[in-house]
Motif scaffolding. Structure first.
Motif, mmCIF file in Angstrom:
data_model
loop_
_atom_site.group_PDB
_atom_site.id
_atom_site.type_symbol
_atom_site.label_atom_id
_atom_site.label_comp_id
_atom_site.label_asym_id
_atom_site.label_seq_id
_atom_site.Cartn_x
_atom_site.Cartn_y
_atom_site.Cartn_z
ATOM 1 N N UNK A 30 3.221 57.798 24.100
ATOM 2 C CA UNK A 30 1.881 57.329 23.735
ATOM 3 C C UNK A 30 1.336 56.266 24.690
ATOM 4 N N UNK A 31 2.152 55.786 25.637
ATOM 5 C CA UNK A 31 1.754 54.656 26.474
ATOM 6 C C UNK A 31 0.976 55.048 27.721
ATOM 7 N N UNK A 32 1.328 56.151 28.349
ATOM 8 C CA UNK A 32 0.685 56.534 29.606
ATOM 9 C C UNK A 32 -0.404 57.567 29.362
ATOM 10 N N UNK A 33 -1.557 57.329 29.948
ATOM 11 C CA UNK A 33 -2.701 58.238 29.821
ATOM 12 C C UNK A 33 -3.150 58.678 31.206
ATOM 13 N N UNK A 34 -3.595 59.910 31.319
ATOM 14 C CA UNK A 34 -4.081 60.418 32.602
ATOM 15 C C UNK A 34 -5.198 59.518 33.125
ATOM 16 N N UNK A 35 -5.112 59.205 34.415
ATOM 17 C CA UNK A 35 -6.113 58.374 35.049
ATOM 18 C C UNK A 35 -5.771 56.887 35.075
ATOM 19 N N UNK A 36 -4.751 56.472 34.327
ATOM 20 C CA UNK A 36 -4.348 55.062 34.364
ATOM 21 C C UNK A 36 -3.875 54.694 35.762
ATOM 22 N N UNK A 37 -4.149 53.468 36.165
ATOM 23 C CA UNK A 37 -3.736 52.980 37.472
ATOM 24 C C UNK A 37 -2.933 51.697 37.284
ATOM 25 N N UNK A 38 -1.809 51.615 37.974
ATOM 26 C CA UNK A 38 -0.956 50.437 37.959
ATOM 27 C C UNK A 38 -0.768 49.971 39.396
ATOM 28 N N UNK A 39 -0.668 48.660 39.581
ATOM 29 C CA UNK A 39 -0.359 48.081 40.885
ATOM 30 C C UNK A 39 0.958 47.337 40.735
ATOM 31 N N UNK A 40 1.893 47.604 41.650
ATOM 32 C CA UNK A 40 3.221 47.017 41.507
ATOM 33 C C UNK A 40 3.825 46.650 42.847
ATOM 34 N N UNK A 41 4.687 45.642 42.794
ATOM 35 C CA UNK A 41 5.550 45.316 43.923
ATOM 36 C C UNK A 41 6.977 45.494 43.400
ATOM 37 N N UNK A 42 7.764 44.448 43.414
ATOM 38 C CA UNK A 42 9.112 44.581 42.856
ATOM 39 C C UNK A 42 9.178 44.238 41.378
ATOM 40 N N UNK A 43 8.066 43.849 40.789
ATOM 41 C CA UNK A 43 8.015 43.542 39.362
ATOM 42 C C UNK A 43 7.354 44.696 38.628
ATOM 43 N N UNK A 44 7.862 45.001 37.444
ATOM 44 C CA UNK A 44 7.314 46.083 36.637
ATOM 45 C C UNK A 44 5.903 45.714 36.187
ATOM 46 N N UNK A 45 4.920 46.601 36.407
ATOM 47 C CA UNK A 45 3.559 46.298 35.967
ATOM 48 C C UNK A 45 3.451 46.333 34.441
ATOM 49 N N UNK A 46 2.547 45.552 33.917
ATOM 50 C CA UNK A 46 2.296 45.512 32.478
ATOM 51 C C UNK A 46 1.947 46.910 31.967
ATOM 52 N N UNK A 47 2.582 47.328 30.870
ATOM 53 C CA UNK A 47 2.306 48.627 30.273
ATOM 54 C C UNK A 47 3.103 49.782 30.854
ATOM 55 N N UNK A 48 3.993 49.504 31.785
ATOM 56 C CA UNK A 48 4.793 50.548 32.429
ATOM 57 C C UNK A 48 6.179 50.560 31.793
ATOM 58 N N UNK A 49 6.732 51.732 31.551
ATOM 59 C CA UNK A 49 8.070 51.860 30.965
ATOM 60 C C UNK A 49 9.144 51.342 31.914
ATOM 61 N N UNK A 50 10.163 50.710 31.365
ATOM 62 C CA UNK A 50 11.288 50.249 32.185
ATOM 63 C C UNK A 50 11.937 51.406 32.937
ATOM 64 N N UNK A 51 12.201 52.504 32.252
ATOM 65 C CA UNK A 51 12.859 53.647 32.876
ATOM 66 C C UNK A 51 12.035 54.267 33.984
ATOM 67 N N UNK A 52 10.744 54.378 33.773
ATOM 68 C CA UNK A 52 9.862 54.937 34.804
ATOM 69 C C UNK A 52 9.828 54.040 36.031
ATOM 70 N N UNK A 53 9.778 52.751 35.795
ATOM 71 C CA UNK A 53 9.752 51.801 36.900
ATOM 72 C C UNK A 53 11.030 51.900 37.730
#
Length: 61
Positions: A30-53
């Motif tokens: 339920x957390x990820x929706x098509x079209x969502x954009x995340x910006x990341x470096x070595x830290x997990x972006x807010x709203x991103x799953x630990x496993x996916x990261x």
């Protein structure tokens, strides 16, 4: 350090595979929706799953 952009292009759920190999009650994320954009470096972006990261930034060899 530069950040990378991660865009959710598509989400899927295979009920047959979930029944065969997943935990009971497993459903689509339920957390990820098509079209969502995340910006990341070595830290997990807010709203991103630990496993996916981990898959993106710490691949297993």
């Amino acid at each position: 350090m530069n950040k990378v952009r991660i865009t959710v292009l598509k989400t899927t759920f295979d009920a047959e595979l979930a029944t065969l190999y997943g935990a009971e009650g497993l459903d689509a994320c339920p957390m990820l929706k098509e079209g969502q954009v995340f910006y990341a470096d070595y830290a997990k972006p807010e709203g991103f799953h630990n496993g996916d990261f981990e898959v993106f930034f710490h691949p297993q060899e």
